[in-house]
Every structure is written in structure tokens, then in C-alpha cells.
Design an enzyme around this catalytic site. Structure first.
Site, short mmCIF file in Angstrom:
data_model
loop_
_atom_site.label_atom_id
_atom_site.label_comp_id
_atom_site.label_asym_id
_atom_site.label_seq_id
_atom_site.Cartn_x
_atom_site.Cartn_y
_atom_site.Cartn_z
N ASP A 13 58.38 83.78 25.10
CA ASP A 13 57.11 83.07 25.09
C ASP A 13 56.79 83.02 26.58
O ASP A 13 55.47 83.19 26.89
CB ASP A 13 57.40 81.61 24.56
CG ASP A 13 55.94 80.93 24.47
OD1 ASP A 13 55.07 81.53 24.08
OD2 ASP A 13 56.02 79.69 24.59
N HIS A 70 52.62 68.38 20.42
CA HIS A 70 52.25 69.43 19.33
C HIS A 70 53.36 70.00 18.61
O HIS A 70 53.30 70.24 17.58
CB HIS A 70 51.44 70.49 20.02
CG HIS A 70 52.23 71.45 20.75
ND1 HIS A 70 52.27 71.56 22.23
CD2 HIS A 70 52.97 72.81 20.33
CE1 HIS A 70 53.15 72.67 22.65
NE2 HIS A 70 53.19 73.33 21.68
N ASP A 125 52.82 77.72 17.87
CA ASP A 125 51.91 76.70 18.45
C ASP A 125 51.18 76.09 17.40
O ASP A 125 50.05 75.74 17.84
CB ASP A 125 50.90 77.44 19.44
CG ASP A 125 51.62 77.68 20.80
OD1 ASP A 125 52.51 76.57 21.02
OD2 ASP A 125 51.12 78.38 21.62
N LYS A 174 48.95 72.80 17.85
CA LYS A 174 48.03 72.61 18.80
C LYS A 174 46.69 72.32 18.21
O LYS A 174 45.83 71.94 18.76
CB LYS A 174 48.04 73.69 19.84
CG LYS A 174 48.91 73.83 20.82
CD LYS A 174 48.71 75.02 21.81
CE LYS A 174 49.75 75.20 22.87
NZ LYS A 174 49.51 76.04 23.69
#
Length: 387
Positions: free
Chosen positions: A337, A284, A256, A259
Site C-alpha cells: 500500500d 476508518h 479503505d 473511508k
């Protein structure tokens, strides 16, 4: 008289030929020994086997005992590393010597060979030990590479030192080979240490980036550690080669990282995102790829940050990959996830029971997720539940 002279000459020639054959055999034996030493040095990442081979070859010479001492710079001392031929049990042998202490310490201090032909007159640092062992002569050779002390080779006899000129030359060659073995290992150890330190620095940097994301997106605190560990377990179940697991782990840590570029107004919005906001959020993975694709170290790891939002049926983002077009690491991570997200509390909903989350994964197999990966994940969860 003539016949006697002919016979004497023939005998003399035979003796000379026998002597030459003996010398040739010894030389071949020495050359073969050096070849084996070279192979041992090249084949082993551990000094122990190389020292044992060197000791084996030293005893092709008329020696009674030999010992290798390695130099410890911090302690300014020499530590006994390998030995052969002593009567005294190994635990009772002198284990270390200071620089300048005894003949071995003197060779280390001066950087020159120390030769002692009568140890009863010059017993060195441990006279009682020398007497009990019955040692008479000693040679201590400093092992120096590029001006740096690596250790000392000490060789002893229990009779007068009587090595031939050829044997002395072979011993000197073995001293050089010993230095090569020590220096090669030292260089390798230094390189390995530098690599470990570099890898540790990379790892800390990756975790730093992951923590930066979690500090902004507080609802995912602890998420990265959990999904990284579970992804590795699932990868092992699926038979992912061990050499690929490091890349998978790094990719999971960074999943991530893109982000960081998403505005707080979107990332931290408590309610549903608008279509425009959702379009920004979907960028992202692209941001992660754009930032990190220039780092060769992370090239393989980027499969997860860039593709873990792709879907098996091709409806995912950012590239709309379908089926096996999606890298295996990303297909593995996507299942883990979503499972972790569903079984964790969120501001907008409570965590799902594990059974409900697993049922959702099974339902989405063949649509959102790779069916084989889902099946392996269900087996893993079942096995861990039993354990």
C-alpha cells in the site's frame, strides 16, 4: 444297484455343491462390483470415471456392448457419453438421439424399459449401424431420479438375450447405481454453480464498495486493483497457503472501505489535516470492522482493513498492535500500500521514482514494516525488474 444309487447320489450332491459354489462366487463378485461402483461415485467429482467403472461392471454380465446416453434438457436430446464393445470407431458412432427416436429415445420418452429381442425386425433409429455391428437384442433402461430424466443405459448382445434371473437382477441394480451416479453429480454441479454465482455476487459487491471509495477519493483511482494484484504476488513469495489467498484478496479490495464514513471536508481536504481531523481519519479502520465483522464470509478478510495502518514498532493505529501481533496479511498489504502510494501522483506531490520508494521501505523495515516482508518485497521487485 445300491452302490450305483449311492454313487449317483454323491455325484448329484457334488454337482449341486459345485452349482451353489458357482452361484455364491457370482454373487460375491456382484456385491464386490457394487461396492467398487459406490466408491467410484463417492470418490469422483467427475462423471467420466464413474461411467467407466459402471461399464466395467456391466461386462461381468454376458453382454457384448453397452452405452450411456445423457439427457440434455435444452436440446430435448440424448447425448452419447460413454460406451464399450462397439466395432465401429468412436467418432463414427451415433452421437445423439431425440426424445422418442429409436429404442433409447423411446425409453427416455416413456420412462419405461424397452426390450427388443430381434433387432433385425425392430432395428430402431439406426438400422444400418445395427446390422453392421451384428447386434441382435437390446435393453434400454431410462435413468430416472425423483421423476427427472437423467439419461438412458442401452445394453446389447450379438446373440439371443440369455441373461439369468440373477444376472437380470444385477443389471437392474447397476441401472440404479448409474442413476445414483448421475443424480449425485447433478446435485453437486448445481451446488457448485450456485456457490460460484454467490461468490461472484459477493465479489461484485466488494468491488462496488471499493469503487465507491475511489469515486469519492479521486486521488486513489486504480489504486485498489494495483495493490490487490501486487499483494497476492508478494503473499505467494512469502509462502502464504493458497487457501488463504482469497481472504487476502478480499481484504485488499476492502482496505479503505471505512473511508465511506469520513466527511468530504476531511477526506478531500487538499492541505494538511488538523489534529482533530486526523483523529477522525484514523477511525476508518474501526468503521470497516464495525460494519463488516458480522459477516462470517469476510471475517478473515477484515484483517487488512482493520490492521493495515498498524506499525511494526507499535506506533500505528487504531489498536497500537506491535510486531507479530499484526496479522501477516495486514503486514504484507501495508508494504504494498505504501509503495503504491509513493509511486503514484498525488495533488500535493509528484510520484517518487521506484528506487526512492524502495529505499524508503528498506529504511522503515523494523519500524513501520515487518523486516521479512520488506526483504521479500525487494526480492520480488528485483525479479520483476529483470523479467
Amino acid at each position: 444297484m445300491e452302490r450305483a444309487q449311492v454313487v449317483a447320489e454323491a455325484l448329484g450332491n457334488a454337482v449341486r455343491r459345485a452349482s451353489l459354489r458357482h452361484k455364491l462366487a457370482r454373487r460375491v463378485e456382484h456385491l464386490e462390483a457394487l461396492r467398487q461402483v459406490d466408491q467410484a461415485i463417492l470418490a469422483s467429482l467427475d462423471l467420466g470415471p464413474s461411467l467407466e467403472v459402471l461399464l466395467d461392471k456391466l461386462f461381468l454380465l454376458p453382454l457384448d456392448t453397452a452405452a450411456f446416453f445423457l439427457y440434455e434438457p435444452r436440446e430435448k436430446a440424448l447425448r452419447l457419453a460413454a460406451h464399450r464393445g462397439f466395432h465401429t470407431p468412436s467418432p463414427s458412432l451415433p452421437r445423439s438421439l431425440l426424445l422418442g427416436q429409436g429404442h433409447v429415445g423411446q425409453a427416455a420418452l416413456t420412462g419405461e424399459k424397452v426390450a427388443v429381442d430381434d433387432l433385425s425386425r425392430e432395428p430402431g433409429s439406426h438400422p444400418e449401424f445395427t446390422r453392421e455391428e451384428g447386434l441382435l437384442a437390446e435393453r434400454a433402461y431410462p435413468l430416472l431420479a425423483r421423476g427427472r430424466l437423467l439419461g438412458v443405459l442401452a445394453a446389447f448382445t450379438r446373440r439371443p438375450w440369455d441373461l439369468t434371473e440373477e444376472d437380470e437382477a444385477f443389471l437392474e441394480t447397476l441401472v440404479g447405481q448409474s442413476t445414483l451416479a448421475l443424480d449425485s453429480l447433478k446435485v453437486l454441479q448445481d451446488l457448485q454453480k450456485s456457490q460460484r454465482e454467490l461468490e461472484a455476487a459477493y465479489e461484485l459487491t466488494l468491488w462496488g464498495w471499493a469503487k465507491a471509495v475511489e469515486l469519492r477519493d479521486q486521488e486513489t483511482a486504480g489504486h485498489t486493483e494495483r495493490v490487490t494484484a501486487l499483494s497476492l504476488r508478494l503473499a505467494e513469495v512469502l509462502g502464504v497457503p493458497e487457501e488463504d489467498l482469497d481472504d487476502l484478496r478480499r481484504g485488499a479490495i476492502l482496505h479503505d472501505v471505512g473511508k465511506i464514513a469520513i466527511p468530504d471536508s476531511i477526506l478531500l481536504k487538499p492541505g494538511p489535516l488538523t489534529e482533530e481531523e486526523w483523529a477522525v481519519m484514523k477511525k476508518h479502520p474501526v468503521y470497516a470492522y464495525e460494519w463488516l465483522s458480522g459477516i462470517p464470509f469476510l471475517k478473515k478478510a477484515l484483517e487488512i482493513p482493520y490492521a493495515h495502518h498498524e506499525r511494526w514498532d507499535g506506533s500505528g493505529y487504531p489498536r497500537g498492535l506491535r510486531g507479530l501481533e499484526i496479522p501477516l496479511s495486514a503486514r504484507i498489504f501495508a508494504v504494498v500500500d505504501v509503495y503504491d502510494a509513493l509511486t503514484s501522483d498525488r495533488p500535493y506531490r509528484k510520484a517518487w521514482p521506484k528506487a526512492k520508494a524502495l529505499a524508503y521501505l528498506q529504511e522503515q523495515a523494523g519500524r513501520q514494516f515487518d523486516p521479512e516482508v520488506v526483504a521479500a518485497f525487494l526480492r520480488l521487485m528485483e525479479e520483476e525488474e529483470k523479467a
